[in-house]
Write a protein that holds these residues in place. Structure first.
Motif, short mmCIF file in Angstrom:
data_model
loop_
_atom_site.label_atom_id
_atom_site.label_comp_id
_atom_site.label_asym_id
_atom_site.label_seq_id
_atom_site.Cartn_x
_atom_site.Cartn_y
_atom_site.Cartn_z
N GLU A 168 16.10 -61.12 4.46
CA GLU A 168 15.07 -61.07 5.51
C GLU A 168 15.38 -61.99 6.68
OE1 GLU A 168 11.56 -59.90 7.42
OE2 GLU A 168 12.51 -59.07 5.63
N PHE A 169 15.78 -63.23 6.40
CA PHE A 169 15.92 -64.24 7.45
C PHE A 169 17.37 -64.69 7.70
CE2 PHE A 169 11.38 -65.29 6.16
CZ PHE A 169 10.82 -64.65 7.26
N GLY A 170 18.31 -64.21 6.89
CA GLY A 170 19.71 -64.47 7.15
C GLY A 170 20.29 -65.72 6.51
N ARG A 171 19.44 -66.68 6.15
CA ARG A 171 19.91 -67.94 5.58
C ARG A 171 18.71 -68.68 4.98
NH1 ARG A 171 23.16 -70.75 8.76
NH2 ARG A 171 22.46 -72.82 8.14
N VAL A 172 18.99 -69.75 4.27
CA VAL A 172 17.94 -70.64 3.76
C VAL A 172 18.34 -72.06 4.13
CG1 VAL A 172 16.70 -71.50 1.76
CG2 VAL A 172 17.36 -69.09 1.85
N ASP A 173 17.55 -72.68 4.98
CA ASP A 173 17.86 -74.04 5.45
C ASP A 173 17.15 -75.13 4.67
OD1 ASP A 173 19.54 -73.47 7.92
OD2 ASP A 173 17.76 -72.27 8.32
N ALA A 174 15.97 -74.81 4.12
CA ALA A 174 15.22 -75.82 3.38
C ALA A 174 14.39 -75.15 2.30
CB ALA A 174 14.32 -76.62 4.32
N VAL A 175 14.22 -75.87 1.20
CA VAL A 175 13.42 -75.39 0.08
C VAL A 175 12.49 -76.49 -0.38
CG1 VAL A 175 13.48 -74.61 -2.32
CG2 VAL A 175 15.21 -73.80 -0.70
N PHE A 176 11.21 -76.16 -0.55
CA PHE A 176 10.27 -77.07 -1.20
C PHE A 176 10.05 -76.53 -2.61
CE2 PHE A 176 5.93 -79.43 -0.80
CZ PHE A 176 6.39 -80.40 -1.68
N ASN A 177 10.62 -77.23 -3.57
CA ASN A 177 10.60 -76.86 -4.97
C ASN A 177 9.29 -77.39 -5.56
OD1 ASN A 177 11.78 -75.83 -7.29
ND2 ASN A 177 13.64 -77.04 -7.10
N ASN A 178 8.19 -76.70 -5.28
CA ASN A 178 6.85 -77.24 -5.47
C ASN A 178 6.08 -76.62 -6.62
OD1 ASN A 178 4.23 -78.53 -4.44
ND2 ASN A 178 3.76 -76.35 -4.18
N ALA A 179 6.50 -75.48 -7.14
CA ALA A 179 5.74 -74.82 -8.20
C ALA A 179 5.65 -75.69 -9.44
CB ALA A 179 6.39 -73.48 -8.55
N GLY A 180 4.47 -75.73 -10.04
CA GLY A 180 4.30 -76.53 -11.25
C GLY A 180 2.92 -76.32 -11.85
N ILE A 181 2.75 -76.81 -13.07
CA ILE A 181 1.46 -76.75 -13.75
C ILE A 181 1.15 -78.11 -14.35
CG2 ILE A 181 1.64 -74.29 -14.28
CD1 ILE A 181 2.46 -75.08 -17.14
N GLY A 182 -0.12 -78.33 -14.68
CA GLY A 182 -0.54 -79.55 -15.32
C GLY A 182 -0.60 -79.38 -16.83
N GLY A 183 -1.18 -80.37 -17.47
CA GLY A 183 -1.32 -80.32 -18.93
C GLY A 183 -1.80 -81.65 -19.44
N ILE A 184 -3.04 -81.71 -19.95
CA ILE A 184 -3.62 -82.95 -20.43
C ILE A 184 -4.10 -82.73 -21.87
CG2 ILE A 184 -5.44 -84.67 -20.14
CD1 ILE A 184 -5.44 -84.05 -17.17
N ALA A 185 -3.56 -83.52 -22.79
CA ALA A 185 -3.98 -83.47 -24.19
C ALA A 185 -3.33 -84.63 -24.93
CB ALA A 185 -3.56 -82.14 -24.82
N PRO A 186 -3.97 -85.14 -25.97
CA PRO A 186 -3.33 -86.16 -26.79
C PRO A 186 -2.02 -85.63 -27.37
CG PRO A 186 -5.67 -85.96 -27.34
CD PRO A 186 -5.33 -84.82 -26.44
N SER A 187 -1.01 -86.47 -27.40
CA SER A 187 0.32 -86.02 -27.80
C SER A 187 0.34 -85.43 -29.21
CB SER A 187 1.32 -87.17 -27.72
OG SER A 187 1.46 -87.60 -26.38
N ASP A 188 -0.47 -85.98 -30.11
CA ASP A 188 -0.46 -85.47 -31.48
C ASP A 188 -1.14 -84.12 -31.62
OD1 ASP A 188 -2.86 -86.93 -30.89
OD2 ASP A 188 -3.38 -86.87 -33.01
N GLU A 189 -1.76 -83.65 -30.53
CA GLU A 189 -2.43 -82.36 -30.56
C GLU A 189 -1.70 -81.29 -29.75
OE1 GLU A 189 -6.50 -82.83 -29.39
OE2 GLU A 189 -6.88 -84.42 -30.87
N VAL A 190 -0.60 -81.67 -29.10
CA VAL A 190 0.13 -80.73 -28.25
C VAL A 190 1.04 -79.85 -29.11
CG1 VAL A 190 1.79 -80.50 -26.38
CG2 VAL A 190 0.07 -82.30 -26.29
N SER A 191 0.93 -78.55 -28.95
CA SER A 191 1.79 -77.62 -29.69
C SER A 191 3.16 -77.55 -29.06
CB SER A 191 1.17 -76.22 -29.71
OG SER A 191 1.17 -75.67 -28.39
N ASP A 192 4.14 -77.10 -29.82
CA ASP A 192 5.47 -76.86 -29.26
C ASP A 192 5.38 -75.92 -28.06
OD1 ASP A 192 6.52 -78.39 -31.26
OD2 ASP A 192 7.60 -76.77 -32.27
N GLU A 193 4.60 -74.87 -28.20
CA GLU A 193 4.48 -73.86 -27.15
C GLU A 193 3.97 -74.47 -25.85
OE1 GLU A 193 2.53 -69.42 -26.49
OE2 GLU A 193 1.67 -70.78 -27.98
#
Length: 250
Positions: A80-105
């Motif tokens: 579409e634009f011929g080149r890529v000069d800059a990227v903001f690698n911004n995609a992400g998700i959160g996740g809050i839980a006690p470590s002993d309750e976090v599943s592998d998944e």
């Protein structure tokens, strides 16, 4: 205009910091690919912005957990634009839980999006930028990339990985004309935080010496600087945009 003639990709661009960054780059003259998952508001957001900046804002859906989708994102952006000069690698998700309750998944999902996804996007960007001999990749890390916080094991592990991944990529990419940096936002006033009760929100505000939460456009301004030629001697950095959060914790 600081990005006139440049082409930019923003992942996680449909809301919050990502959307503010898309808007900031368009205002500074860039052609922008707003990328987000297919179920997001990205298509509508990009269409509205393209009405304001005709021919300069395009939505391309991509899940950063899927290598094929990430690679196609860059192929379509170049088409579409011929080149890529800059990227903001911004995609992400959160996740809050006690470590002993976090599943592998759940643990692995946060790692796959917040760390592996950053690598997938950066790798695709390098493959485009190396032949150009120029480019700027900015990874979204966090204050929790340098400090721990209870009940955020996967998130802090991922963001810490992003910080050191940024340094390694910066060393590799520098001889080929590509800069790689990271941004470390503090708590930013987004719709997600609006769901918190007032006591918890006030507690978060109190962690920042400036006495308030950050605004998405303040992180976008940091990305704009790192993406622009004004940051031509900056690589391997982790720029904190945190209202002083980390100042007393080093």
């Amino acid at each position: 205009m600081r990005l006139k003639g440049k082409s930019v990709i923003v992942t996680g661009g449909a809301s919050g910091i990502g959307l503010a960054s898309v808007e900031r780059c368009l205002a500074e003259g860039a052609d922008v690919v707003l990328s987000d998952i297919a179920s997001s508001d990205g298509q509508a957001r990009a269409a509205a912005l393209d009405g304001e900046f005709p021919g300069r804002c395009l939505f391309i859906s991509a899940d950063v957990a899927d290598t094929q989708q990430v690679d196609r994102l860059f192929q379509d952006a170049v088409a579409e634009f011929g080149r890529v000069d800059a990227v903001f690698n911004n995609a992400g998700i959160g996740g809050i839980a006690p470590s002993d309750e976090v599943s592998d998944e759940d643990f692995l999902r946060v790692i796959d999006i917040n760390l592996n996804g950053v690598f997938r996007v950066a790798r695709a960007a390098l493959r485009v930028m190396y032949p150009q001999g120029s480019g700027s990749i900015v990874n979204c890390a966090s204050i929790l990339g340098v400090f721990g916080q209870s009940q955020t094991a996967a998130y802090t592990a991922a963001k810490g990985g992003v910080v050191n991944l940024t340094r390694t990529l910066a060393i590799e990419a520098a001889p080929k004309g590509v800069r790689v940096n990271a941004i470390g936002p503090g708590y930013i006033d987004t719709p997600l935080l609006a769901e918190l009760d007032d006591a918890l929100l006030q507690g978060l505000i109190g962690l920042h010496p400036l006495g308030r939460l950050g605004r998405p456009e303040e992180v976008a301004n940091a990305f704009l600087f790192l993406a622009s030629d004004e940051a031509s001697f900056v690589t391997g950095a982790h720029l904190m945009v945190d209202g002083g959060f980390t100042a007393g914790k080093s």
